[in-house]
Structure formats: structure tokens, C-alpha cells
Design a protein around this motif. Structure first.
Motif, PDB file in Angstrom:
ATOM      1  N   GLN A   1      21.630  38.809  48.189  1.00 29.31           N
ATOM      2  CA  GLN A   1      21.720  39.176  46.770  1.00 29.31           C
ATOM      3  C   GLN A   1      20.362  39.125  46.073  1.00 29.31           C
ATOM      4  OE1 GLN A   1      24.083  36.835  48.165  1.00 29.31           O
ATOM      5  NE2 GLN A   1      25.225  38.740  48.557  1.00 29.31           N
ATOM      6  N   GLY A   2      19.306  38.851  46.837  1.00 31.70           N
ATOM      7  CA  GLY A   2      17.957  38.825  46.276  1.00 31.70           C
ATOM      8  C   GLY A   2      17.587  37.515  45.609  1.00 31.70           C
ATOM      9  N   ARG A   3      18.344  36.453  45.850  1.00 33.93           N
ATOM     10  CA  ARG A   3      18.095  35.178  45.182  1.00 33.93           C
ATOM     11  C   ARG A   3      17.172  34.272  46.000  1.00 33.93           C
ATOM     12  NH1 ARG A   3      24.395  33.920  44.252  1.00 33.93           N
ATOM     13  NH2 ARG A   3      24.183  34.168  46.504  1.00 33.93           N
ATOM     14  N   GLN A   4      16.489  33.375  45.305  1.00 30.85           N
ATOM     15  CA  GLN A   4      15.712  32.317  45.951  1.00 30.85           C
ATOM     16  C   GLN A   4      16.661  31.400  46.721  1.00 30.85           C
ATOM     17  OE1 GLN A   4      12.359  31.350  45.833  1.00 30.85           O
ATOM     18  NE2 GLN A   4      11.473  32.239  43.987  1.00 30.85           N
TER      19      GLN A   4
ATOM     20  N   HIS B   1      11.370  39.752  40.259  1.00 28.87           N
ATOM     21  CA  HIS B   1      12.656  39.064  40.141  1.00 28.87           C
ATOM     22  C   HIS B   1      12.653  38.070  38.973  1.00 28.87           C
ATOM     23  CE1 HIS B   1      14.274  40.365  44.137  1.00 28.87           C
ATOM     24  NE2 HIS B   1      12.987  40.446  44.431  1.00 28.87           N
ATOM     25  N   PHE B   2      11.926  38.366  37.923  1.00 29.68           N
ATOM     26  CA  PHE B   2      11.769  37.384  36.849  1.00 29.68           C
ATOM     27  C   PHE B   2      13.116  36.945  36.270  1.00 29.68           C
ATOM     28  CE2 PHE B   2       7.155  38.498  35.375  1.00 29.68           C
ATOM     29  CZ  PHE B   2       6.676  38.093  36.606  1.00 29.68           C
ATOM     30  N   GLU B   3      13.936  37.883  35.862  1.00 30.94           N
ATOM     31  CA  GLU B   3      15.207  37.532  35.219  1.00 30.94           C
ATOM     32  C   GLU B   3      16.149  36.837  36.199  1.00 30.94           C
ATOM     33  OE1 GLU B   3      13.753  40.484  35.012  1.00 30.94           O
ATOM     34  OE2 GLU B   3      13.133  40.488  32.887  1.00 30.94           O
ATOM     35  N   GLN B   4      16.199  37.347  37.428  1.00 32.78           N
ATOM     36  CA  GLN B   4      17.091  36.763  38.429  1.00 32.78           C
ATOM     37  C   GLN B   4      16.677  35.331  38.764  1.00 32.78           C
ATOM     38  OE1 GLN B   4      17.019  38.642  42.330  1.00 32.78           O
ATOM     39  NE2 GLN B   4      19.202  38.207  42.612  1.00 32.78           N
ATOM     40  N   ASP B   5      15.376  35.101  38.963  1.00 37.14           N
ATOM     41  CA  ASP B   5      14.919  33.762  39.311  1.00 37.14           C
ATOM     42  C   ASP B   5      15.099  32.794  38.149  1.00 37.14           C
ATOM     43  OD1 ASP B   5      14.286  34.596  41.839  1.00 37.14           O
ATOM     44  OD2 ASP B   5      12.141  34.718  41.502  1.00 37.14           O
ATOM     45  N   ALA B   6      14.810  33.240  36.945  1.00 40.00           N
ATOM     46  CA  ALA B   6      15.009  32.378  35.783  1.00 40.00           C
ATOM     47  C   ALA B   6      16.468  31.950  35.682  1.00 40.00           C
ATOM     48  CB  ALA B   6      14.567  33.101  34.515  1.00 40.00           C
ATOM     49  N   GLN B   7      17.383  32.889  35.912  1.00 43.01           N
ATOM     50  CA  GLN B   7      18.800  32.568  35.847  1.00 43.01           C
ATOM     51  C   GLN B   7      19.203  31.608  36.965  1.00 43.01           C
ATOM     52  OE1 GLN B   7      20.827  33.452  33.309  1.00 43.01           O
ATOM     53  NE2 GLN B   7      22.273  32.023  34.263  1.00 43.01           N
ATOM     54  N   THR B   8      18.611  31.786  38.151  1.00 41.56           N
ATOM     55  CA  THR B   8      18.894  30.880  39.267  1.00 41.56           C
ATOM     56  C   THR B   8      18.490  29.452  38.923  1.00 41.56           C
ATOM     57  OG1 THR B   8      18.661  32.631  40.925  1.00 41.56           O
ATOM     58  CG2 THR B   8      18.361  30.366  41.679  1.00 41.56           C
TER      59      THR B   8
END
Length: 411
Positions: free
Chosen positions: A89-92, A137-144
Motif C-alpha cells: 500500500q506504499g506505507r512505511q 509520500h508526505f501525506e501518507q507518511d504523516a498519516q502513518t
């Protein structure tokens, strides 16, 4: 949202600052990097590799050995906690072998001890050690990070062009804010710039606007030479210096980690680093082994009177007020209630010591001629003084004092 702060006693102009309600005093905690670096060999070095057991053990020590009560709240996992690839899903993703419970569960463990969860990432395509960076992935990583209930995030700048940092650091900070999770934002932005933002009001104003704290200069190494080089960089001489002026509640200059309890400094040098970091209103992040720290080092780091100088609510960064180009230096910082903290430092490397004299004329915020002085390392009062204070300071050492005005009575 913005707020304003002012060196009101000295008439220095105001600066517009980030207001997220966080880091109103310099953050305090423990960080993996200086002591444990990127050791991932948990088979050969199970007690010193970067894994969840190490973090849990340090959290235990912080909660049980007096560190939390003294103000050290953040447990920070630096580089090398993650994998080198994102998930489907592209997440850390945390390394599944070394962090089998995952970052959210580890954060819950830290929070369960009454501590705060801090970790690390990079604004570029990769971290400094080659792991997954935030780029794209700024928004995705911040949300993670928000979902993991992270409280503090150190964001490095490897594998990112310095010319893009003025765009990307604010953009990632905005992504953090949009999550609704209160996360202290530590930037390494100016450390990668040739000038480190020196002599640039515009550059420093950008840091104040977008970051809670920031690294300007070189990484600290476990040596006295490294500490001296950092001290020379922060040898600011007045409150109008652009870097001194930038520091205040919610936004701090960060000279890097404390070495107290490691291998490279003598006891007097450990005292000196701690005293200078306190005078500079610097973040106090230890990077040591809290499981077997020397008692002498522990006493330095738990000195409540020096911590109080660092955490003073006025939030002013101290600077060099005397002997700045020589080996006998005087640093000072104004405190709430008109008090002053000062460090008398002897950088000489031979002989026994020298007398160092602090005069009231060195302190632009002082008005009273008679004052009382307290030795903060000895934790004892030194008496009353008029106009000046002279103390004997051994080589490679310092004395730290707190000065309080005495009202002069008419006779």
C-alpha cells in the motif's frame, strides 16, 4: 496560526513563529543515534542493536530511575528502524525481525510508561543510512505516524537537494499538522545548507515559522573536540544575533545530542557540555546506555537546578558575554524574574586553572549592583557580591551559577 515572541527586556524585534502548542520549553529525552548508530546485528549484539527490546529497556529505565520525573520524556528511535522498501500500500514498515510487534505497539508501550514516543525519517528519497525516505509520500507518511501515535518526529535531509528543502520541509510540516495529531517537528534543514542560515534573517524566520526545532551545524561525535567545535559555532555574542533571536517557546536551535554517560568526555567536560546546552536553551536529548550509566554522569544529567535553567519559561537562548575569542569565556542567559544564569568556562588544556570574573556590565538586562550567587553544580550558595563575581575555574572545566538581584536598602 502564528504567534509572536519578544526579547522584551533587550528591545530585540519580534519574529513570527509556528504555533502548534508544542515544545514550549526545550524538549528533553533519550535518542538512539550517538550511542547505538545503525547497529542491526541483533544476533551478535542483542543488547546494543536497534530493536524494540533496546527501546523498551530504555523506556523502563527512564520511567523507573528518575529521568521522567526530571523532565526527560521523549524516547526517540533514530535511523534504521524501517525496511528499505514500502509495503504493497506504499506505507512505511518497521523491520519485522527487529520490531516484531510493530511501531504502534511499541508506541503504546512507551506511552504506558508515561513517556512520549519519538522517531525519525528523512525528507528525501532515502534516509542517511539508505532506508525509505518521505519523498513522494508526505501525506501518507504523516498519516502513518499519526496512526502510530508518534509525539515527536526528527526529519533528516539526506538524499534531498538543499535548494528543495525550503519547499519540502514546510510541505511535510503542513502534512503533519493536517493529521490533527500533535507532533513536535524537528528539522535538519539548515544543517545541510552551506551557510547554516547564518547571517540570514529570512532563513531563520522560515525555520521559526515551520519547525519546532532545527539542527544548524555538524553532528556531535563522542569527543571533546566535537563539543568544542559546536560551542565555537554557537559562540553568539549578543541578543540581536539572528540565531539567538530565533530561539524561544515552541522553536529552538538544536546543537545535537548530549554525550554525558558515554566514553569521550572527562567528568568536567561532561559538566561543561551539559552547562552550555542548558545556557543555550537547547533540547536535552541523551544518547547513552541508561542501563549502566555511571553515577557521576547520572548526577550531572539529573541536576534539577541546571535543568531549571534550560527549561526556564522565558525561553531565551544564552550567548557569550565575555572572553569570546579566548580560552576564558563567560556565557549568560536571562531568566524569569530578572535572574541570570551564567557559565564561566576555562578552555585551557594545561596547568591547573584561572580566575574568571563576571561583571554586571557584561549583562545588558541587569540593573542591580548587589546580587547573590548560587553554584549550580555544587548546589550551594556562594554569598552576596557587588558589581562582579570572580571564581576559580580549572582547565577543561566550568563553573555554573545563578544570580539573583538583591534590593539595595537606603541607610
Amino acid at each position: 496560526m502564528t504567534t509572536q515572541w519578544r526579547w522584551w527586556m533587550l528591545g530585540v524585534p519580534t519574529a513570527v513563529a509556528l504555533e502548534n502548542g508544542l515544545a514550549l520549553t526545550p524538549p528533553m529525552g533519550w535518542m538512539t543515534w550517538q550511542r547505538y548508530r545503525c547497529n542491526m546485528d541483533c544476533d551478535s549484539d542483542p543488547s546494543t542493536c536497534i530493536n524494540e527490546q533496546l527501546i523498551k529497556e530504555m523506556a523502563d529505565r527512564m520511567a523507573e530511575d528518575g529521568w521522567l520525573e526530571a523532565g526527560y520524556r521523549y524516547v526517540s528511535i533514530d535511523d534504521c528502524w524501517m525496511t528499505k522498501e514500502r509495503d504493497a500500500q506504499g506505507r512505511q514498515v518497521a523491520d519485522p525481525k527487529r520490531f516484531p510487534s510493530g511501531m504502534a505497539a511499541l508506541g503504546d508501550y512507551i506511552h504506558g510508561k508515561g513517556l512520549k514516543f519519538a522517531t525519525y525519517g528523512d525528507i528525501g528519497a532515502k534516509t542517511c543510512q539508505g532506508f525509505t525516505g518521505f519523498q513522494g509520500h508526505f501525506e501518507q507518511d504523516a498519516q502513518t505516524f499519526a496512526e502510530w501515535k508518534v509525539d515527536y518526529l526528527k526529519v533528516d535531509g539526506c538524499f534531498e537537494s538543499p535548494k528543495d528543502m525550503a519547499r519540502d520541509y514546510p510541505a511535510f510540516g503542513a502534512a503533519l499538522n493536517q493529521t490533527g495529531r500533535p507532533i513536535v517537528y524537528s528539522c535538519s534543514w539548515p544543517a545541510y545548507m552551506p551557510s547554516h542560515c547564518e547571517k540570514s534573517d529570512h532563513c531563520m524566520d522560515s525555520l521559526v515559522e515551520h519547525c519546532n526545532l532545527w539542527r544548524n551545524f555538524d553532528d556531535v561525535q563522542d569527543s571533546w573536540d566535537s563539543v568544542k567545535s559546536i560551542a565555537n559555532f554557537w559562540r553568539r555574542r549578543n541578543a540581536s544575533d539572528e540565531m539567538v533571536r530565533a530561539a524561544g517557546p515552541g522553536h529552538w536551535n538544536d546543537p545535537d545530542m548530549l554525550l554525558v554517560g558515554d566514553f569521550g568526555l572527562s567528568p568536567s567536560q561532561e559538566q561543561t557540555q551539559f552547562a552550555l546546552w542548558a545556557i543555550w536553551a537547547a533540547p536535552l536529548f541523551m544518547s547513552n546506555n541508561l542501563r549502566d550509566i555511571k553515577q557521576s554522569s547520572k548526577e550531572i544529567l539529573l541536576n534539577r537546578e541546571i535543568i531549571a535553567v534550560n527549561q526556564d519559561l522565558l525561553g531565551h537562548q544564552g550567548f557569550c558575554v565575555g572572553g569570546c575569542d579566548g580560552d576564558l569565556r563567560i556565557w549568560a542567559k536571562p531568566l524569569v524574574g530578572g535572574e541570570t544564569a551564567a557559565v564561566l568556562q576555562n578552555l585551557q588544556e594545561g596547568g591547573d586553572g584561572e580566575n574568571i570574573t563576571l561583571t554586571m556590565a557584561m549583562l545588558p538586562w541587569k540593573s542591580r549592583r548587589i546580587f547573590k550567587a548560587r553554584d549550580l553544580f555544587a548546589q550551594q550558595d556562594l554569598g552576596l557580591f557587588r558589581e562582579e563575581l570572580t571564581l576559580y575555574v580549572h582547565v577543561n572545566s566550568c563553573r555554573m551559577v545563578r544570580l539573583s538581584d538583591v534590593i539595595e536598602m537606603m541607610v
